[in-house]
Scaffold this active site. Structure first.
Site, mmCIF file in Angstrom:
data_model
loop_
_atom_site.group_PDB
_atom_site.id
_atom_site.type_symbol
_atom_site.label_atom_id
_atom_site.label_comp_id
_atom_site.label_asym_id
_atom_site.label_seq_id
_atom_site.Cartn_x
_atom_site.Cartn_y
_atom_site.Cartn_z
ATOM 1 N N SER A 137 0.874 -1.174 0.000
ATOM 2 C CA SER A 137 0.000 0.000 0.000
ATOM 3 C C SER A 137 0.910 1.222 0.000
ATOM 4 O O SER A 137 2.085 1.126 0.379
ATOM 5 C CB SER A 137 -0.839 -0.038 1.281
ATOM 6 O OG SER A 137 -1.310 1.238 1.613
ATOM 7 N N TYR A 150 -1.949 -1.050 10.192
ATOM 8 C CA TYR A 150 -2.046 -1.372 8.758
ATOM 9 C C TYR A 150 -0.773 -0.919 8.036
ATOM 10 O O TYR A 150 -0.165 -1.676 7.285
ATOM 11 C CB TYR A 150 -3.285 -0.692 8.160
ATOM 12 C CG TYR A 150 -3.454 -0.916 6.668
ATOM 13 C CD1 TYR A 150 -4.067 -2.071 6.195
ATOM 14 C CD2 TYR A 150 -3.008 0.034 5.736
ATOM 15 C CE1 TYR A 150 -4.232 -2.276 4.817
ATOM 16 C CE2 TYR A 150 -3.166 -0.161 4.376
ATOM 17 C CZ TYR A 150 -3.792 -1.318 3.917
ATOM 18 O OH TYR A 150 -3.941 -1.520 2.560
HETATM 19 P P1 NAP Z 1 -11.196 -6.091 0.360
HETATM 20 O O1 NAP Z 1 -12.175 -5.786 -0.688
HETATM 21 O O2 NAP Z 1 -11.484 -5.738 1.775
HETATM 22 O O3 NAP Z 1 -10.846 -7.646 0.267
HETATM 23 C C1 NAP Z 1 -9.951 -8.218 1.176
HETATM 24 C C2 NAP Z 1 -10.046 -9.720 1.084
HETATM 25 O O4 NAP Z 1 -9.213 -10.265 2.143
HETATM 26 C C3 NAP Z 1 -11.459 -10.239 1.310
HETATM 27 O O5 NAP Z 1 -11.744 -11.297 0.426
HETATM 28 C C4 NAP Z 1 -11.402 -10.732 2.755
HETATM 29 O O6 NAP Z 1 -12.278 -11.797 3.043
HETATM 30 C C5 NAP Z 1 -9.971 -11.226 2.833
HETATM 31 N N1 NAP Z 1 -9.576 -11.371 4.233
HETATM 32 C C6 NAP Z 1 -9.607 -10.424 5.204
HETATM 33 N N2 NAP Z 1 -9.278 -10.955 6.374
HETATM 34 C C7 NAP Z 1 -9.028 -12.265 6.153
HETATM 35 C C8 NAP Z 1 -8.674 -13.344 6.993
HETATM 36 N N3 NAP Z 1 -8.541 -13.211 8.312
HETATM 37 N N4 NAP Z 1 -8.494 -14.562 6.433
HETATM 38 C C9 NAP Z 1 -8.664 -14.752 5.111
HETATM 39 N N5 NAP Z 1 -9.029 -13.764 4.253
HETATM 40 C C10 NAP Z 1 -9.224 -12.541 4.782
HETATM 41 O O7 NAP Z 1 -9.792 -5.401 0.050
HETATM 42 P P2 NAP Z 1 -9.116 -4.968 -1.341
HETATM 43 O O8 NAP Z 1 -9.300 -3.526 -1.473
HETATM 44 O O9 NAP Z 1 -9.503 -5.893 -2.429
HETATM 45 O O10 NAP Z 1 -7.575 -5.184 -0.959
HETATM 46 C C11 NAP Z 1 -6.765 -6.195 -1.513
HETATM 47 C C12 NAP Z 1 -5.325 -5.887 -1.155
HETATM 48 O O11 NAP Z 1 -4.938 -4.643 -1.724
HETATM 49 C C13 NAP Z 1 -5.108 -5.758 0.347
HETATM 50 O O12 NAP Z 1 -3.841 -6.324 0.673
HETATM 51 C C14 NAP Z 1 -5.065 -4.256 0.572
HETATM 52 O O13 NAP Z 1 -4.317 -3.908 1.712
HETATM 53 C C15 NAP Z 1 -4.416 -3.792 -0.725
HETATM 54 N N6 NAP Z 1 -4.688 -2.412 -1.092
HETATM 55 C C16 NAP Z 1 -5.920 -2.028 -1.497
HETATM 56 C C17 NAP Z 1 -6.146 -0.701 -1.878
HETATM 57 C C18 NAP Z 1 -7.503 -0.229 -2.352
HETATM 58 O O14 NAP Z 1 -7.655 0.985 -2.639
HETATM 59 N N7 NAP Z 1 -8.509 -1.087 -2.472
HETATM 60 C C19 NAP Z 1 -5.089 0.231 -1.863
HETATM 61 C C20 NAP Z 1 -3.830 -0.182 -1.437
HETATM 62 C C21 NAP Z 1 -3.639 -1.518 -1.054
HETATM 63 P P3 NAP Z 1 -13.855 -11.560 3.249
HETATM 64 O O15 NAP Z 1 -14.385 -11.230 1.902
HETATM 65 O O16 NAP Z 1 -14.309 -12.868 3.755
HETATM 66 O O17 NAP Z 1 -13.983 -10.430 4.217
#
Ligand code: NAP
Length: 237
Positions: A137, A150
Site C-alpha cells: 500500500s 495497517y
Molecule cells: P477487500 O475488498 O477488503 O478484500 C480483502 C479480502 O481479504 C477479502 O476477500 C477478505 O475476506 C480477505 N480477508 C480479510 N481478512 C481475512 C482473513 N482473516 N483470512 C482470510 N481472508 C481474509 O480489500 P481490497 O481492497 O480488495 O484489498 C486487496 C489488497 O490490496 C489488500 O492487501 C489491501 O491492503 C491492498 N490495497 C488495497 C487498496 C484499495 O484501494 N482497495 C489500496 C492499497 C492496497 P472476506 O471477503 O471474507 O472479508
C-alpha cells in the site's frame, strides 16, 4: 493461489487468472463468497479451481501444513502466490491504538504471509517459472500518521519481500515482487475513504494487466521490485 480471493482485488484476480487458463486455489475466510466464485469460474471454460477456507487470523502451522500436503497431492506444485488478503484496522493516533488490534492486523497482513510463504515454499520451488507477489500500500512504503498497524504491517511485508528477493536471487528461479495497487474501488477503499465517490476510483479490473504480467508467463524476469499501476506500463514487444 490467491489469498483473500472472495472479494475485491483478490476476486477479480482469481477470475482473470482462471480465464487465462490457470488452475486457481481460492483461499479466503467467507465460505459462501468462495463458493459463489467457484461456481462462476467452474461454469465457464476455465480449469476447475480449488477452495481453501481459511481464516488467516486463526490459522496455524499445522493447518497450513495440512493444506500444503493436500495441494502437493492434488496439483504437485504451485506456480504462484498472490498475498492479497488484508484487514484495514482502525486509523487513529498511535497513543490511542488498541494492542489487540495491532496483533490482529499484524497476524492477517504480515504473519500469515510469512507462514504461508515459509510452509508453501517447497511447492513453489517445484515450479520452473514461479512468482510470489506481496500486496502492499502507499502507506506501507512510507508509513503515514494515524494509519497505525495497517501501515506498519505493509512496511514489514515489503521488508519480507525484499529479504526473500535477496536470498533467492542467485539460488532460485522464483520471482518475488511487491504491488501497491493504489486507490481501487473495493469495500476496503470505501471503508478507508467513506466520503469519496467510488466512481472516481479505478476498478480492480484495471489492475489486471499488471497482475497478469507479474503472475503469468509473459513477464520480463523482474525480481525484487515494487510495482505501482499509476506508473507501470506494459513492456512493448
Ligand atoms: P477487500 O475488498 O477488503 O478484500 C480483502 C479480502 O481479504 C477479502 O476477500 C477478505 O475476506 C480477505 N480477508 C480479510 N481478512 C481475512 C482473513 N482473516 N483470512 C482470510 N481472508 C481474509 O480489500 P481490497 O481492497 O480488495 O484489498 C486487496 C489488497 O490490496 C489488500 O492487501 C489491501 O491492503 C491492498 N490495497 C488495497 C487498496 C484499495 O484501494 N482497495 C489500496 C492499497 C492496497 P472476506 O471477503 O471474507 O472479508
Amino acid at each position: 493461489m490467491v489469498t483473500g480471493a472472495g472479494d475485491g482485488i483478490g476476486r477479480v484476480t482469481a477470475h482473470t487468472l482462471a480465464a487465462r487458463g490457470a488452475t486457481v486455489i481460492l483461499l479466503g475466510r467467507t465460505v459462501s463468497k468462495l463458493e459463489s466464485l467457484y461456481d462462476e469460474i467452474h461454469s465457464s471454460d476455465a480449469p476447475e479451481p480449488g477452495i481453501v477456507p481459511m481464516d488467516l487470523m486463526n490459522t496455524s502451522e499445522d493447518k497450513i501444513n495440512e493444506m500444503a500436503n493436500a495441494i502437493g497431492e492434488q496439483y504437485g506444485r504451485l506456480d504462484g502466490i498472490l498475498h492479497n488478503a488484508s484487514i484495514l484496522g482502525t486509523r487513529l493516533p498511535f497513543a490511542n491504538s488498541d494492542l489487540n488490534e495491532w496483533r490482529e492486523v499484524m497476524q492477517v497482513n504480515f504473519m500469515a504471509p510469512v507462514m504461508l510463504t515459509r510452509l508453501l515454499l517447497p511447492l513453489v520451488e517445484r515450479s520452473n517459472d514461479a512468482s510470489i507477489v506481496f500486496t502492499s500500500s502507499s502507506v506501507g512504503n512510507k508509513p503515514r500518521a494515524y494509519w497505525s498497524a495497517y501501515a506498519v504491517s505493509k512496511y514489514a511485508l515489503e521488508g519480507l519481500a525484499l529479504l526473500l528477493a535477496d536470498e533467492l536471487e542467485n539460488t532460485s528461479a522464483i520471482r518475488i515482487n511487491i504491488v501497491n495497487p493504489a486507490a481501487t474501488r473495493t469495500a476496503m477503499r470505501a471503508a478507508a475513504y467513506p466520503a469519496e465517490d467510488p466512481m472516481t476510483v479505478k476498478t480492480a479490473e484495471e489492475l489486471m494487466p499488471l497482475y497478469l504480467y507479474l503472475l503469468g508467463n509473459r513477464h520480463g524476469g523482474e525480481h525484487g521490485e515494487l510495482f505501482d499501476p499509476r506508473t507501470w506500463e506494459p513492456p512493448k514487444r
